[in-house]
Design a protein around this motif. Structure first.
Motif, short mmCIF file in Angstrom:
data_model
loop_
_atom_site.label_atom_id
_atom_site.label_comp_id
_atom_site.label_asym_id
_atom_site.label_seq_id
_atom_site.Cartn_x
_atom_site.Cartn_y
_atom_site.Cartn_z
N ALA A 91 -9.72 0.21 3.18
CA ALA A 91 -8.96 0.96 1.67
C ALA A 91 -9.32 1.65 0.75
CB ALA A 91 -7.59 0.56 2.13
N CYS A 134 -8.40 -4.42 4.41
CA CYS A 134 -7.95 -3.52 3.03
C CYS A 134 -9.54 -3.29 2.28
CB CYS A 134 -7.15 -4.66 2.48
SG CYS A 134 -5.93 -5.20 3.05
N GLY A 154 -5.28 2.50 4.10
CA GLY A 154 -3.70 1.54 3.51
C GLY A 154 -2.45 0.61 4.51
N TRP A 175 1.22 -1.06 0.20
CA TRP A 175 0.05 0.12 0.23
C TRP A 175 0.62 1.11 -0.35
CZ3 TRP A 175 -5.26 0.74 -0.80
CH2 TRP A 175 -5.77 -0.66 -0.28
N VAL A 182 -5.41 6.51 1.05
CA VAL A 182 -4.80 5.06 0.81
C VAL A 182 -3.38 4.87 1.41
CG1 VAL A 182 -3.38 4.14 -1.19
CG2 VAL A 182 -5.19 5.61 -1.60
N CYS A 233 -2.68 -0.95 7.93
CA CYS A 233 -2.45 -2.57 7.68
C CYS A 233 -0.99 -2.51 7.73
CB CYS A 233 -2.29 -2.58 6.35
SG CYS A 233 -4.04 -2.82 4.99
#
Length: 386
Positions: free
Chosen positions: A330, A327, A292, A262, A288, A296
């Motif tokens: 995101a 995910c 992300g 990401w 993002v 994450c």
């Protein structure tokens, strides 16, 4: 609960992830009226950057400190003090301690300053580069929070600093875990050396971009877009050099690699949003990186702390489901599907919180984040990679 910093700070991070988003919908009147921060979304950005990310970073760095400090650790009293300072910072942000800067600044930044001081003390005693880097990042986060609280810096530069944290600290950790899982061949050694060079180049470009964002308007800084493209290329190349069949065979390691993927995606989209704002809004691209890459990475690292069974790290199906929901959140947030993204986000961190609270009833097994100490290299000594 207080036997290791991660056991109290990871649940705190999960709670912050839920409250920092739900507050946008449930606490609008209260937060807008009482918070010293300029608006609801300013409070949201502050809590996600310095509450959620700060708690997760503290939990990881102070727990991993054993590996690079020669056995140094945080006492139960220290863990309790750490959590108390974190909680006080949350109360300060919501306005429970008043709205005067003379109260907000010290109470708001005390948590990160304590974290930076504890890491710096351990790093100096052990003469550990890894600890010094982590202490430096904690200090920079505290400075960014100070600037944010006083209105001197936008959240954009703070997000880039957190992305730099993922690149440097997260990159060293992923490299170490991946190296442990490979067959240590001469070819792999050359690839890891090249990946390290790319990581250094990306860190330099990203640090410069963060500084420039603090000095000029994002829209007026074309060099920022170029730097972000360089970062994306370096991080993408780094990930490709790390990859092997062994990565796909280890569920926990695959989660870390997907989280790192990401990072170049977010850098690329953020650069595109600067040059083509009509096609992609900068806030969507920025998410993002935050939803992300950053979130994450936090989830994937924390999953290792609850994955040890019978002396081995083995991924749980429920952790995989939670990670998949994150995910999905995101992707949905990047495409401006806000309500579905919030639902996926809430479900993910509810799973996370349940898993880590449940783990409090089990004895603590070490090492927390890496495999068996007899045949594994801990990420705290990642600088010994070839």
């Amino acid at each position: 609960m207080l036997s290791s910093p991660h056991r109290i700070m990871f649940p705190a991070a999960g709670a912050a992830a839920l409250l920092g988003v739900s507050g946008l919908f449930l606490g609008q009147d209260f937060i807008t009226h009482w918070s010293p921060l300029p608006g609801l979304y300013a409070w949201h950005a502050h809590e996600m950057l310095f509450g959620f990310v700060g708690a997760a970073f503290a939990g990881y760095s102070l727990t991993a400190m054993r590996s690079w400090s020669g056995g140094g650790f945080v006492s139960p009293t220290g863990s309790l003090l750490l959590f108390a300072l974190w909680a006080m910072s949350r109360f300060a942000a919501i306005g429970a301690l008043g709205g005067e800067l003379i109260f907000i600044v010290p109470t708001g930044t005390a948590f990160l300053l304590f974290l930076a001081g504890r890491l710096a003390w351990a790093a100096l005693r052990a003469q550990a580069v890894a600890g010094g880097l982590q202490a430096l990042f904690a200090l920079f986060l505290a400075i960014c929070q100070l600037a944010y609280l006083t209105g001197s810096a936008p959240s954009f530069s703070s997000v880039l600093l957190v992305a730099l944290l993922v690149s440097v600290v997260g990159g060293r950790m992923i490299a170490a875990f991946t190296w442990n899982r490979t067959h240590l061949s001469p070819t792999a050694a050359r690839q890891f050396r090249c990946a390290r060079v790319l990581g250094d180049a990306s860190a330099a470009a990203l640090a410069l971009a963060a500084v420039l964002v603090g000095l000029v308007s994002v829209a007026d800084g074309p060099l920022i877009g170029v730097l972000l493209v360089i970062c994306a290329g370096c991080e993408g190349g780094r990930l490709w050099l790390w990859h092997s069949t062994a990565v796909r065979q280890d569920g926990l390691l695959a989660m870390l690699h997907m989280a790192f993927a990401w990072l170049p995606a977010g850098m690329s989209l953020l650069a595109a949003s600067l040059y083509f704002p009509d096609l992609l809004a900068a806030p969507d691209a920025l998410h993002v990186l935050t939803v992300g890459a950053v979130s994450c990475a936090i989830y994937a690292v924390a999953a290792r702390a609850v994955a040890r069974r019978c002396g081995r790290l083995r991924p749980s199906a429920i952790d995989g489901i939670g990670y998949a929901l994150l995910c999905l959140a995101a992707v949905l947030r990047a495409s401006s599907a806000d309500v579905p993204a919030v639902l996926a986000w809430g479900a993910c961190w509810a799973v996370f919180l349940w898993r880590h609270v449940q783990a409090l009833g089990r004895p603590l097994e070490r090492p927390v984040f890496s495999g068996q100490a007899s045949n594994r290299m801990d990420p705290g000594v990642a600088d010994q990679l070839p």
